[in-house]
Motif scaffolding. Structure first.
Motif, PDB file in Angstrom:
ATOM      1  N   UNK A 123       0.837  -1.075  -0.276  1.00 31.94           N
ATOM      2  CA  UNK A 123       0.411   0.261   0.147  1.00 31.94           C
ATOM      3  C   UNK A 123       1.215   1.503  -0.173  1.00 31.94           C
ATOM      4  N   UNK A 124       1.832   1.219   0.571  1.00 29.55           N
ATOM      5  CA  UNK A 124       2.932   2.642   0.971  1.00 29.55           C
ATOM      6  C   UNK A 124       3.735   2.857  -0.623  1.00 29.55           C
ATOM      7  N   UNK A 125       3.690   1.754  -1.413  1.00 29.71           N
ATOM      8  CA  UNK A 125       4.735   1.868  -2.161  1.00 29.71           C
ATOM      9  C   UNK A 125       4.006   2.465  -3.739  1.00 29.71           C
ATOM     10  N   UNK A 126       2.396   1.889  -3.093  1.00 27.74           N
ATOM     11  CA  UNK A 126       1.648   2.144  -4.345  1.00 27.74           C
ATOM     12  C   UNK A 126       1.490   4.308  -4.160  1.00 27.74           C
ATOM     13  N   UNK A 127       1.459   4.367  -3.096  1.00 25.06           N
ATOM     14  CA  UNK A 127       1.514   5.484  -2.793  1.00 25.06           C
ATOM     15  C   UNK A 127       2.013   6.788  -2.719  1.00 25.06           C
ATOM     16  N   UNK A 128       3.167   6.216  -2.856  1.00 32.10           N
ATOM     17  CA  UNK A 128       4.837   6.576  -3.303  1.00 32.10           C
ATOM     18  C   UNK A 128       4.984   7.160  -4.811  1.00 32.10           C
ATOM     19  N   UNK A 129       4.428   5.975  -5.633  1.00 37.81           N
ATOM     20  CA  UNK A 129       4.259   6.102  -6.922  1.00 37.81           C
ATOM     21  C   UNK A 129       5.804   4.911  -7.481  1.00 37.81           C
ATOM     22  N   UNK A 130       5.825   6.091  -8.387  1.00 35.22           N
ATOM     23  CA  UNK A 130       7.038   5.713  -9.172  1.00 35.22           C
ATOM     24  C   UNK A 130       8.125   5.752  -8.987  1.00 35.22           C
ATOM     25  N   UNK A 131       8.314   6.782  -7.558  1.00 38.76           N
ATOM     26  CA  UNK A 131       9.698   7.694  -7.383  1.00 38.76           C
ATOM     27  C   UNK A 131      10.751   6.197  -7.035  1.00 38.76           C
ATOM     28  N   UNK A 132      11.454   6.671  -7.255  1.00 41.10           N
ATOM     29  CA  UNK A 132      13.178   5.546  -7.424  1.00 41.10           C
ATOM     30  C   UNK A 132      13.871   6.038  -5.799  1.00 41.10           C
ATOM     31  N   UNK A 133      13.698   6.039  -4.694  1.00 38.32           N
ATOM     32  CA  UNK A 133      14.243   6.933  -3.696  1.00 38.32           C
ATOM     33  C   UNK A 133      14.580   5.053  -2.890  1.00 38.32           C
ATOM     34  N   UNK A 134      16.450   5.757  -2.677  1.00 40.87           N
ATOM     35  CA  UNK A 134      16.673   4.220  -1.632  1.00 40.87           C
ATOM     36  C   UNK A 134      15.496   3.759  -0.412  1.00 40.87           C
ATOM     37  N   UNK A 135      15.618   2.647  -0.068  1.00 40.05           N
ATOM     38  CA  UNK A 135      15.223   2.385   1.172  1.00 40.05           C
ATOM     39  C   UNK A 135      15.708   1.985   2.717  1.00 40.05           C
ATOM     40  N   UNK A 136      15.954   2.513   3.508  1.00 34.60           N
ATOM     41  CA  UNK A 136      16.494   1.961   4.376  1.00 34.60           C
ATOM     42  C   UNK A 136      15.746   1.102   5.564  1.00 34.60           C
ATOM     43  N   UNK A 137      16.308   0.114   5.845  1.00 34.67           N
ATOM     44  CA  UNK A 137      15.517  -1.017   6.954  1.00 34.67           C
ATOM     45  C   UNK A 137      16.271  -1.423   8.447  1.00 34.67           C
ATOM     46  N   UNK A 138      15.772  -0.926   9.498  1.00 37.31           N
ATOM     47  CA  UNK A 138      16.624  -1.274  10.711  1.00 37.31           C
ATOM     48  C   UNK A 138      15.240  -1.659  11.345  1.00 37.31           C
ATOM     49  N   UNK A 139      15.266  -3.201  11.411  1.00 34.33           N
ATOM     50  CA  UNK A 139      14.771  -4.257  11.786  1.00 34.33           C
ATOM     51  C   UNK A 139      15.327  -5.439  12.850  1.00 34.33           C
ATOM     52  N   UNK A 140      14.383  -5.691  14.093  1.00 30.08           N
ATOM     53  CA  UNK A 140      15.590  -6.961  14.758  1.00 30.08           C
ATOM     54  C   UNK A 140      14.685  -7.882  14.114  1.00 30.08           C
ATOM     55  N   UNK A 141      14.283  -8.193  13.157  1.00 24.60           N
ATOM     56  CA  UNK A 141      13.479  -9.285  12.265  1.00 24.60           C
ATOM     57  C   UNK A 141      11.888  -9.858  12.655  1.00 24.60           C
ATOM     58  N   UNK A 142      11.579 -10.841  12.613  1.00 27.55           N
ATOM     59  CA  UNK A 142      10.351 -11.160  12.453  1.00 27.55           C
ATOM     60  C   UNK A 142       9.112 -12.034  11.448  1.00 27.55           C
ATOM     61  N   UNK A 143       8.322 -11.988  11.177  1.00 26.18           N
ATOM     62  CA  UNK A 143       7.544 -13.182   9.843  1.00 26.18           C
ATOM     63  C   UNK A 143       8.498 -13.104   8.495  1.00 26.18           C
ATOM     64  N   UNK A 144       9.108 -14.458   9.043  1.00 24.61           N
ATOM     65  CA  UNK A 144       9.876 -14.915   8.029  1.00 24.61           C
ATOM     66  C   UNK A 144       9.011 -15.288   6.615  1.00 24.61           C
ATOM     67  N   UNK A 145       7.635 -15.405   6.490  1.00 20.68           N
ATOM     68  CA  UNK A 145       6.514 -14.998   5.155  1.00 20.68           C
ATOM     69  C   UNK A 145       6.541 -13.793   4.536  1.00 20.68           C
ATOM     70  N   UNK A 146       6.376 -13.035   5.298  1.00 28.06           N
ATOM     71  CA  UNK A 146       6.334 -11.625   5.298  1.00 28.06           C
ATOM     72  C   UNK A 146       7.779 -10.804   4.508  1.00 28.06           C
ATOM     73  N   UNK A 147       8.556 -11.299   4.951  1.00 33.50           N
ATOM     74  CA  UNK A 147      10.263 -10.521   5.094  1.00 33.50           C
ATOM     75  C   UNK A 147       9.930 -11.204   3.775  1.00 33.50           C
ATOM     76  N   UNK A 148      10.393 -12.546   3.001  1.00 31.94           N
ATOM     77  CA  UNK A 148      10.148 -13.108   1.835  1.00 31.94           C
ATOM     78  C   UNK A 148       8.712 -12.951   0.347  1.00 31.94           C
ATOM     79  N   UNK A 149       8.068 -11.579   1.032  1.00 32.30           N
ATOM     80  CA  UNK A 149       6.738 -10.997   0.146  1.00 32.30           C
ATOM     81  C   UNK A 149       8.079 -10.132   0.010  1.00 32.30           C
TER      82      UNK A 149
END
Length: 421
Positions: free
Chosen positions: A76-102
């Motif tokens: 949903x978020x990526x749809x909102x920003x459209x075609x803007x080519x921006x780097x994505x910074x992740x800061x995460x302790x981890x979590x659900x594997x299936x969601x991460x793969x998706x």
């Protein structure tokens, strides 16, 4: 472990056919690592010029635990920003594997540039960056303002599988990646399972988890050995990946990784940077760290900590940039295979260093007038802004006095340790 379905009557022994498909919930962060992290939120952030690299002042911040609806929110978020080519910074302790793969699959479809970094939002004020106030801001879909840091950033557990989705993948020299085995939660229906049923269901669930990860790694061109490394560590622990492993597993293949200069206010203001590099034919990376501190607005000290070169005879070190040449004090301080060199600068010299696009470290035998060591480039990206913030924290310049001879203690700001906990 398993979570039994609540029964209205005393349970009977479950039949094999009554076993529901086990739900895989791997890589939930352990309490030591995940405490204080809200479900992952995605935010559009704007910072100062070149905040996320040359010519880059806007990025996507992805902060928090990867929960069961993370992929839907990301889509949903990526749809909102459209075609803007921006780097994505992740800061995460981890979590659900299936969601991460998706999420990793979606990143590959968008040919995204993915990095590991933590974002601090100015709108949060004095509120904790992981607190409820900041989380609501990140979920507001409005453009926010802040800075991005690699020091202290983490991408643990299931998060590295997200990073692999980027067509450009960058892990800073002072960020942490860590992996471990998945945790599987089994849900049974129809009664209480026997020990044999539990063992069989757990084995099947782990095999399914491994297949999912292996297919993901192969599809994205990563080394399947990453799965082997993760499975070698129990869920309750973490294995911090070395830079050599990060390259070998194809998470970030660069042989040289250099952070920009950053300012941080600890016990005293400090500007710092880190470089990890290995030469052609070498298997191991060397770590070179820089810190710049001030005594007043016209007196500074630059320290360089690095692996002590092998062999004897090299007893000088200089930094050269443009018309500026600074000779470090000799001999360096040595401890545990590391050496630290220091040099004093005045305000004009440090400003000249900041204005030089790239300086070079050179070293050589003390009996030579000119250094013979191979130059080691040091980019000045970020130094001008870091220097301004550092100078603003310094006392006014004093009248000329005797030179300061006591070196400033190293590591005013703690460096990341070789542990994810």
């Amino acid at each position: 472990m398993f979570r039994p379905v609540q029964q209205e009557k005393p349970p009977t022994q479950a039949k094999p056919a009554a076993l529901a498909k086990p739900a895989i919930r791997p890589a939930q962060p352990s309490p030591r690592i995940g405490d204080g992290f809200a479900p992952i939120a995605f935010a559009l952030v704007k910072g100062p010029a070149d905040a996320c690299g040359p010519g880059c002042d806007s990025w996507i911040a992805a902060e928090g635990k990867i929960d069961g609806s993370a992929a839907a929110r990301f889509r949903k978020f990526m749809k909102q920003i459209g075609d803007r080519k921006l780097p994505i910074y992740f800061n995460s302790p981890g979590g659900n594997l299936e969601q991460a793969l998706a999420i990793g699959t979606m990143l590959r479809e968008r040919k995204a540039a993915v990095r590991v970094g933590r974002t601090t939002l100015r709108e949060c004020g004095f509120e904790p960056q992981e607190g409820d106030v900041c989380t609501r801001l990140k979920l507001s879909a409005r453009e926010l303002h802040g800075e991005v840091w690699t020091r202290g950033a983490m991408c643990n557990s299931a998060c590295p599988y997200i990073i692999l989705g980027g067509t450009t993948r960058e892990v800073g020299p002072d960020a942490t990646l860590a992996v471990h085995s998945p945790r599987v939660i089994l849900n049974f229906t129809g009664g209480v399972p026997t020990r044999e049923m539990r063992a069989q269901a757990l084995q099947q669930a782990m095999a399914r988890s491994d297949r999912m990860v292996l297919d993901h790694l192969i599809k994205l061109g990563a080394d399947p050995a990453l799965l082997t490394a993760a499975r070698s560590v129990p869920f309750e622990s973490m294995r911090v990946l070395t830079r050599e492993e990060i390259v070998r597993f194809a998470i970030d293949r660069r042989d040289r990784v250099e952070s920009p200069w950053m300012f941080e206010a600890a016990n005293r203001g400090i500007a710092y940077k880190t470089i990890l590099a290995r030469k052609d034919g070498e298997t191991s990376f060397g770590t070179t760290r820089f810190q710049l501190v001030c005594f007043d607005q016209n007196r500074f000290e630059l320290d360089v900590e690095r692996n002590a070169p092998s062999g004897s005879g090299r007893a000088s070190l200089a930094i050269v940039g443009g018309d500026l040449r600074l000779n470090f004090l000799s001999p360096p301080r040595r401890s545990g295979g590391r050496e630290t060199w220091g040099v004093f600068l005045d305000g004009g010299q440090v400003r000249a260093l900041a204005s030089t696009r790239t300086a070079e470290l050179t070293d050589g035998p003390s009996n030579l007038a000119r250094p013979d060591g191979a130059p080691f480039p040091v980019a000045s990206e970020g130094l001008q802004s870091a220097l301004k913030m550092l100078t603003d924290t310094c006392p006014p310049a004093k009248a000329a006095t005797q030179p300061v001879i006591a070196p400033v203690p190293w590591q005013q700001v703690p460096w990341p340790q070789a542990s994810a906990r």
